[in-house]
Motif scaffolding. Structure first.
Motif, mmCIF file in Angstrom:
data_model
loop_
_atom_site.group_PDB
_atom_site.id
_atom_site.type_symbol
_atom_site.label_atom_id
_atom_site.label_comp_id
_atom_site.label_asym_id
_atom_site.label_seq_id
_atom_site.Cartn_x
_atom_site.Cartn_y
_atom_site.Cartn_z
ATOM 1 N N LEU A 63 -76.927 -49.744 -28.588
ATOM 2 C CA LEU A 63 -76.955 -48.598 -27.471
ATOM 3 C C LEU A 63 -75.641 -49.139 -26.964
ATOM 4 O O LEU A 63 -75.569 -50.219 -26.212
ATOM 5 C CB LEU A 63 -78.070 -49.112 -26.398
ATOM 6 N N GLN A 64 -73.873 -48.417 -26.548
ATOM 7 C CA GLN A 64 -73.261 -48.574 -26.445
ATOM 8 C C GLN A 64 -73.103 -48.188 -25.344
ATOM 9 O O GLN A 64 -73.230 -47.005 -25.062
ATOM 10 C CB GLN A 64 -72.196 -47.805 -26.848
ATOM 11 N N MET A 65 -73.258 -49.742 -24.435
ATOM 12 C CA MET A 65 -72.553 -49.144 -22.802
ATOM 13 C C MET A 65 -71.079 -48.793 -22.127
ATOM 14 O O MET A 65 -70.813 -49.907 -22.410
ATOM 15 C CB MET A 65 -73.950 -49.591 -21.889
ATOM 16 N N ASP A 66 -70.750 -47.466 -21.515
ATOM 17 C CA ASP A 66 -69.647 -47.603 -21.020
ATOM 18 C C ASP A 66 -69.837 -47.430 -19.721
ATOM 19 O O ASP A 66 -70.751 -46.660 -19.500
ATOM 20 C CB ASP A 66 -68.629 -47.073 -21.692
ATOM 21 N N ASN A 67 -69.118 -48.153 -19.188
ATOM 22 C CA ASN A 67 -68.679 -46.933 -17.422
ATOM 23 C C ASN A 67 -69.971 -47.979 -16.033
ATOM 24 O O ASN A 67 -70.625 -46.855 -15.837
ATOM 25 C CB ASN A 67 -68.271 -45.721 -17.802
ATOM 26 N N LEU A 68 -70.356 -48.681 -16.730
ATOM 27 C CA LEU A 68 -71.523 -49.473 -15.915
ATOM 28 C C LEU A 68 -71.356 -48.727 -14.883
ATOM 29 O O LEU A 68 -70.300 -49.631 -14.489
ATOM 30 C CB LEU A 68 -71.461 -50.913 -16.925
ATOM 31 N N LYS A 69 -72.228 -48.981 -13.824
ATOM 32 C CA LYS A 69 -72.821 -49.759 -12.391
ATOM 33 C C LYS A 69 -73.775 -49.854 -12.310
ATOM 34 O O LYS A 69 -74.819 -50.924 -12.542
ATOM 35 C CB LYS A 69 -73.178 -47.854 -12.056
ATOM 36 N N PRO A 70 -73.992 -49.869 -11.224
ATOM 37 C CA PRO A 70 -75.208 -51.109 -10.509
ATOM 38 C C PRO A 70 -75.782 -50.732 -10.318
ATOM 39 O O PRO A 70 -76.854 -51.724 -10.746
ATOM 40 C CB PRO A 70 -74.495 -51.738 -9.257
ATOM 41 N N GLU A 71 -76.294 -49.925 -10.820
ATOM 42 C CA GLU A 71 -77.239 -49.261 -10.940
ATOM 43 C C GLU A 71 -77.896 -49.187 -12.044
ATOM 44 O O GLU A 71 -79.548 -48.725 -12.372
ATOM 45 C CB GLU A 71 -77.447 -47.720 -9.987
ATOM 46 N N ASP A 72 -77.285 -49.152 -12.725
ATOM 47 C CA ASP A 72 -77.748 -49.630 -14.596
ATOM 48 C C ASP A 72 -78.439 -50.835 -14.546
ATOM 49 O O ASP A 72 -79.047 -51.526 -15.590
ATOM 50 C CB ASP A 72 -76.219 -49.114 -15.633
ATOM 51 N N THR A 73 -78.394 -51.593 -13.601
ATOM 52 C CA THR A 73 -78.631 -52.894 -13.680
ATOM 53 C C THR A 73 -80.569 -52.942 -14.431
ATOM 54 O O THR A 73 -80.890 -52.410 -12.987
ATOM 55 C CB THR A 73 -78.431 -54.137 -12.453
ATOM 56 N N ALA A 74 -80.730 -54.181 -14.807
ATOM 57 C CA ALA A 74 -82.104 -53.466 -15.498
ATOM 58 C C ALA A 74 -82.664 -54.744 -16.414
ATOM 59 O O ALA A 74 -81.859 -55.177 -16.989
ATOM 60 C CB ALA A 74 -83.442 -52.217 -15.525
ATOM 61 N N MET A 75 -83.882 -54.641 -17.404
ATOM 62 C CA MET A 75 -83.987 -55.275 -17.978
ATOM 63 C C MET A 75 -84.026 -54.067 -19.211
ATOM 64 O O MET A 75 -85.048 -53.502 -18.799
ATOM 65 C CB MET A 75 -85.485 -55.855 -18.384
ATOM 66 N N TYR A 76 -83.627 -54.225 -20.208
ATOM 67 C CA TYR A 76 -83.625 -53.253 -21.413
ATOM 68 C C TYR A 76 -83.857 -53.392 -22.666
ATOM 69 O O TYR A 76 -84.152 -54.770 -22.817
ATOM 70 C CB TYR A 76 -82.281 -52.917 -21.258
ATOM 71 N N PHE B 247 -94.368 -49.892 -29.609
ATOM 72 C CA PHE B 247 -93.675 -51.461 -29.899
ATOM 73 C C PHE B 247 -92.475 -51.589 -29.175
ATOM 74 O O PHE B 247 -91.824 -50.617 -28.789
ATOM 75 C CB PHE B 247 -93.570 -51.542 -31.485
ATOM 76 N N TRP B 248 -92.882 -52.860 -28.866
ATOM 77 C CA TRP B 248 -91.676 -53.216 -27.733
ATOM 78 C C TRP B 248 -91.468 -54.857 -28.166
ATOM 79 O O TRP B 248 -91.681 -55.513 -29.118
ATOM 80 C CB TRP B 248 -92.122 -53.996 -26.082
ATOM 81 N N GLY B 249 -90.009 -54.466 -27.888
ATOM 82 C CA GLY B 249 -89.011 -55.997 -28.349
ATOM 83 C C GLY B 249 -89.078 -57.074 -27.052
ATOM 84 O O GLY B 249 -89.900 -56.238 -26.172
ATOM 85 N N GLN B 250 -88.376 -58.349 -26.831
ATOM 86 C CA GLN B 250 -88.391 -59.011 -25.866
ATOM 87 C C GLN B 250 -87.811 -58.458 -24.681
ATOM 88 O O GLN B 250 -88.219 -58.986 -23.434
ATOM 89 C CB GLN B 250 -88.586 -59.846 -26.308
ATOM 90 N N GLY B 251 -87.158 -58.325 -24.621
ATOM 91 C CA GLY B 251 -86.246 -57.031 -24.010
ATOM 92 C C GLY B 251 -84.972 -57.671 -23.823
ATOM 93 O O GLY B 251 -84.910 -59.392 -23.470
ATOM 94 N N THR B 252 -83.910 -57.805 -22.758
ATOM 95 C CA THR B 252 -82.222 -58.249 -22.829
ATOM 96 C C THR B 252 -82.398 -57.699 -21.493
ATOM 97 O O THR B 252 -81.936 -56.837 -21.386
ATOM 98 C CB THR B 252 -81.848 -58.235 -23.957
ATOM 99 N N GLN B 253 -81.883 -59.190 -20.670
ATOM 100 C CA GLN B 253 -80.853 -58.805 -19.415
ATOM 101 C C GLN B 253 -79.503 -58.106 -19.528
ATOM 102 O O GLN B 253 -78.574 -58.777 -19.819
ATOM 103 C CB GLN B 253 -80.950 -59.990 -17.999
ATOM 104 N N VAL B 254 -79.699 -57.087 -18.850
ATOM 105 C CA VAL B 254 -78.328 -56.228 -17.831
ATOM 106 C C VAL B 254 -77.720 -56.548 -16.774
ATOM 107 O O VAL B 254 -78.641 -55.555 -15.689
ATOM 108 C CB VAL B 254 -77.681 -54.330 -18.994
ATOM 109 N N THR B 255 -76.776 -57.056 -16.686
ATOM 110 C CA THR B 255 -76.728 -56.730 -14.604
ATOM 111 C C THR B 255 -75.376 -56.818 -14.375
ATOM 112 O O THR B 255 -73.927 -56.699 -14.746
ATOM 113 C CB THR B 255 -76.599 -58.234 -14.659
ATOM 114 N N VAL B 256 -75.228 -55.762 -13.432
ATOM 115 C CA VAL B 256 -73.726 -55.109 -13.160
ATOM 116 C C VAL B 256 -73.280 -55.348 -11.680
ATOM 117 O O VAL B 256 -73.909 -55.105 -11.151
ATOM 118 C CB VAL B 256 -73.497 -54.160 -13.629
ATOM 119 N N SER B 257 -72.213 -55.895 -11.616
ATOM 120 C CA SER B 257 -71.719 -56.654 -10.264
ATOM 121 C C SER B 257 -70.640 -55.160 -9.922
ATOM 122 O O SER B 257 -70.431 -54.932 -10.623
ATOM 123 C CB SER B 257 -71.550 -58.039 -9.902
ATOM 124 N N SER B 258 -71.346 -55.256 -8.622
ATOM 125 C CA SER B 258 -69.470 -54.130 -7.460
ATOM 126 C C SER B 258 -68.647 -55.189 -7.337
ATOM 127 O O SER B 258 -68.886 -55.893 -7.473
ATOM 128 C CB SER B 258 -70.391 -53.654 -6.773
#
Length: 131
Positions: free
Chosen positions: A80-93, A120-131
């Protein structure tokens, strides 16, 4: 048992980019509807993007034009390529492998499948976007 291993999360400033990776087995990749989901604190898990075994993709409206899901057949990887990330994208993915028919039906590919039974799920990875 389906095993999914995610990597690539982190902290970025608004407008930055990250690429998430999900390693799986070839059986999983060809037999399931693969997707990325996210869950922010206090919110339900939601589908972000999905891809079927034929390479057809689907995106949530909130990420269209900014996120790209892809697969590498030789490496059994989903990205998953994530560009132009926004603070509202902050979540566990989470990387998810849903039953194959999740990537079908009247809503596909306009809307990625929501979290459902048999995923089925993976363990998750945290994404944090600051303003």
């Amino acid at each position: 048992q389906v095993q999914l291993v995610e990597s690539g999360g982190g902290s970025v400033v608004s407008g930055g980019s990250l690429r998430l990776s999900c390693a799986t087995s070839r059986y999983t990749y060809t037999s399931y509807c693969m997707g990325w989901f996210r869950q922010a604190p206090g919110k339900e898990r939601e589908g972000v993007a999905a891809i079927d075994s034929g390479g057809i993709t689907s995106y949530a409206d909130s990420v269209k034009g900014r996120f790209t899901i892809s697969q590498d057949i030789a490496k059994n990887m989903v990205y998953l390529q994530m560009d132009n990330l926004k603070p509202e994208d902050t979540a566990m993915y989470y990387c998810g492998a849903s039953p194959w028919d999740a990537c079908s039906g009247s809503y596909w590919p306009a809307i990625p499948p929501p979290p459902g039974p048999g995923t089925f799920w993976g363990q998750g990875t945290q994404v944090t976007v600051s303003s």
